[in-house]
Design a protein around this motif. Sequence first.
Motif, PDB file in Angstrom:
ATOM      1  N   ARG A   6       0.893  -1.291   0.030  1.00 15.58           N
ATOM      2  CA  ARG A   6      -0.026   0.065  -0.018  1.00 15.58           C
ATOM      3  C   ARG A   6       0.786   1.219   0.055  1.00 15.58           C
ATOM      4  NH1 ARG A   6       2.103   2.365   4.730  1.00 15.58           N
ATOM      5  NH2 ARG A   6       1.280   1.559   6.602  1.00 15.58           N
ATOM      6  N   ALA A   8       0.142   5.071   1.791  1.00 18.12           N
ATOM      7  CA  ALA A   8      -0.866   5.666   2.517  1.00 18.12           C
ATOM      8  C   ALA A   8      -0.686   7.064   2.637  1.00 18.12           C
ATOM      9  CB  ALA A   8      -0.657   4.924   3.798  1.00 18.12           C
ATOM     10  N   PRO A   9      -0.574   8.064   1.708  1.00 19.01           N
ATOM     11  CA  PRO A   9      -0.439   9.474   1.769  1.00 19.01           C
ATOM     12  C   PRO A   9      -1.448  10.155   2.926  1.00 19.01           C
ATOM     13  CG  PRO A   9      -1.571   9.048  -0.249  1.00 19.01           C
ATOM     14  CD  PRO A   9      -1.548   7.713   0.342  1.00 19.01           C
ATOM     15  N   SER A  10      -1.165  11.276   3.514  1.00 17.10           N
ATOM     16  CA  SER A  10      -1.872  12.073   4.495  1.00 17.10           C
ATOM     17  C   SER A  10      -2.343  13.119   3.329  1.00 17.10           C
ATOM     18  CB  SER A  10      -1.459  12.496   5.559  1.00 17.10           C
ATOM     19  OG  SER A  10      -0.753  11.356   6.435  1.00 17.10           O
ATOM     20  N   GLU A  42      -5.203   8.724   4.136  1.00 17.39           N
ATOM     21  CA  GLU A  42      -4.885   8.807   5.576  1.00 17.39           C
ATOM     22  C   GLU A  42      -5.457  10.107   6.151  1.00 17.39           C
ATOM     23  OE1 GLU A  42      -1.276   7.050   7.409  1.00 17.39           O
ATOM     24  OE2 GLU A  42      -2.519   5.169   6.933  1.00 17.39           O
ATOM     25  N   TYR A 181      -3.122   8.064  14.665  1.00 18.82           N
ATOM     26  CA  TYR A 181      -2.546   7.297  13.770  1.00 18.82           C
ATOM     27  C   TYR A 181      -2.175   5.931  13.983  1.00 18.82           C
ATOM     28  CZ  TYR A 181       1.415   5.815  10.979  1.00 18.82           C
ATOM     29  OH  TYR A 181       2.406   5.157  10.348  1.00 18.82           O
ATOM     30  N   VAL A 185      -3.430   3.056  11.399  1.00 19.03           N
ATOM     31  CA  VAL A 185      -2.536   2.231  10.637  1.00 19.03           C
ATOM     32  C   VAL A 185      -2.595   0.801  10.776  1.00 19.03           C
ATOM     33  CG1 VAL A 185      -0.595   2.433  11.541  1.00 19.03           C
ATOM     34  CG2 VAL A 185      -0.818   3.123   9.078  1.00 19.03           C
ATOM     35  N   ARG A 199       7.459   2.454   3.111  1.00 16.87           N
ATOM     36  CA  ARG A 199       7.256   3.857   3.359  1.00 16.87           C
ATOM     37  C   ARG A 199       8.500   4.457   3.705  1.00 16.87           C
ATOM     38  NH1 ARG A 199       3.796   2.455   8.811  1.00 16.87           N
ATOM     39  NH2 ARG A 199       5.529   1.520  10.030  1.00 16.87           N
ATOM     40  N   LEU A 203       9.070   7.086   9.528  1.00 23.00           N
ATOM     41  CA  LEU A 203       8.057   6.275  10.229  1.00 23.00           C
ATOM     42  C   LEU A 203       8.818   4.968  10.822  1.00 23.00           C
ATOM     43  CD1 LEU A 203       5.166   6.635   7.505  1.00 23.00           C
ATOM     44  CD2 LEU A 203       5.199   7.271   9.963  1.00 23.00           C
TER      45      LEU A 203
HETATM   46  N1  GLU Z   1       0.175   8.914   6.373  1.00 14.54           N
HETATM   47  C1  GLU Z   1       1.477   8.602   6.644  1.00 14.54           C
HETATM   48  C2  GLU Z   1       2.220   9.876   5.833  1.00 14.54           C
HETATM   49  O1  GLU Z   1       1.880  10.249   4.847  1.00 14.54           O
HETATM   50  C3  GLU Z   1       2.054   7.233   6.039  1.00 14.54           C
HETATM   51  C4  GLU Z   1       1.674   6.311   7.162  1.00 14.54           C
HETATM   52  C5  GLU Z   1       2.455   4.838   6.742  1.00 14.54           C
HETATM   53  O2  GLU Z   1       2.604   4.609   5.697  1.00 14.54           O
HETATM   54  O3  GLU Z   1       2.248   4.146   7.438  1.00 14.54           O
HETATM   55  O4  GLU Z   1       3.391   9.776   6.306  1.00 14.54           O
END
Ligand code: GLU
Length: 289
Positions: A6, A8-10, A42, A181, A185, A199, A203
Motif C-alpha cells: 500500500r 498511504a499518503p496523508s 490517511e 494514527y 494504521v 514507506r 516512520l
Molecule cells: N500517512 C503517513 C504519511 O503520509 C504514512 C503512514 C504509513 O505509511 O504508515 O506520512
Amino acid sequence: MSYRGRFAPSPTGPLHAGSLVSALASFLDARAHGGRWIVRIEDVDAPRTVSGAADEILATLDHFGMHSDEPPVWQSERGAAYAAAFARLQATGLIYPCGCTRREIADSLVNAHARHATLAYPGTCRNGLHGKPARAWRLRVPDGDATIVTFEDRWQGTQTQNLATEVGDFALKRADGLWAYQLAVVVDDADAGITHVVRGADLLDSTARQIYLQECLGVPTPAYLHVPVVNNDIGEKLSKQTGAAPLDRNAPLGALVEAARHLGIDVPAGSLDTFYSAATAEWAKRFAR
Ligand code: GLU
C-alpha cells in the motif's frame, strides 16, 4: 503468500518529490513481487486534512502511471473499525484513560533530554485519573524485557526499540477525540491484508509501536521496508512545511527518474512503460525475496 502492499499518503497537501519516493518504492515492490498495490488516504487527522488534497494526490498518481489495484481506502470512513478494535483492547484491560496535559507530561519526564523523537510517557495515569477528567486513552506497554521489540527492516536492517523506556504507554484515542494514527494504521493494514509495508524512514520510529499493537490485537505483522527520506538543501525532510514544491502532473518522467535515483536505481527516461519495467527489474534484483 499473495503480496499486498500500500501507499498511504496523508492529504495535507499535494504530492512532492519526497512523497513520490515512498509512492514509487511501494509501487515497485508490489510490481516486483507480482502483487497488488492499494492506495489509502490517511485522513484520520481531520484538522490537518486539506480540502481537495486527496483528489489531487489521486489524480497525480494516475498521471504518473501508478494506479491503485483496488478502490482507495479512506480512513475517514473507517471509524467503526477503529472503534471495534479499541473496544476489544478495552475489554482486555489494556487501555486506560489519561488526564495529563502535554505540559504535565513534559514536566514529569525524567528523561526529557533523551535523544529519541518520542519522549516516553511516564505512566502517571496508569492507576487512576487522580480526580482529573479523562482526555486521551492509552495502551499499556509492559515493563521489562517483554517490551523490547526487534524487527528486520528490509532496507535498514535489524531494528530494536524498548517501548517502555523510549515510548511508554501510547495514545490510541487522542485528547481531541480523534483516533490516533498508530491505531488507524494497524487496523487498516490488518483489514486490507497488507503483507508488505514500504514507506519513508521517518516512520521507522513508529514501527515497534505498530508491531506491539498488532500483537495485542492478534493480527499478523507485515514485512517492513523503510526508504531514506528526501531532504531539502538545509537537511530538513521535504514536506509542505519545509517548502516542498508540488509535483508537476504533466511532467512525470523527470520526477520519477529522480525518485528512482534516490532509491539507488538508475534508469533512463523513455516512456512511462519503459521506465516502470526497467525500474521494477532493478528493484527486483535487490528486494524481491
Ligand atoms: N500517512 C503517513 C504519511 O503520509 C504514512 C503512514 C504509513 O505509511 O504508515 O506520512
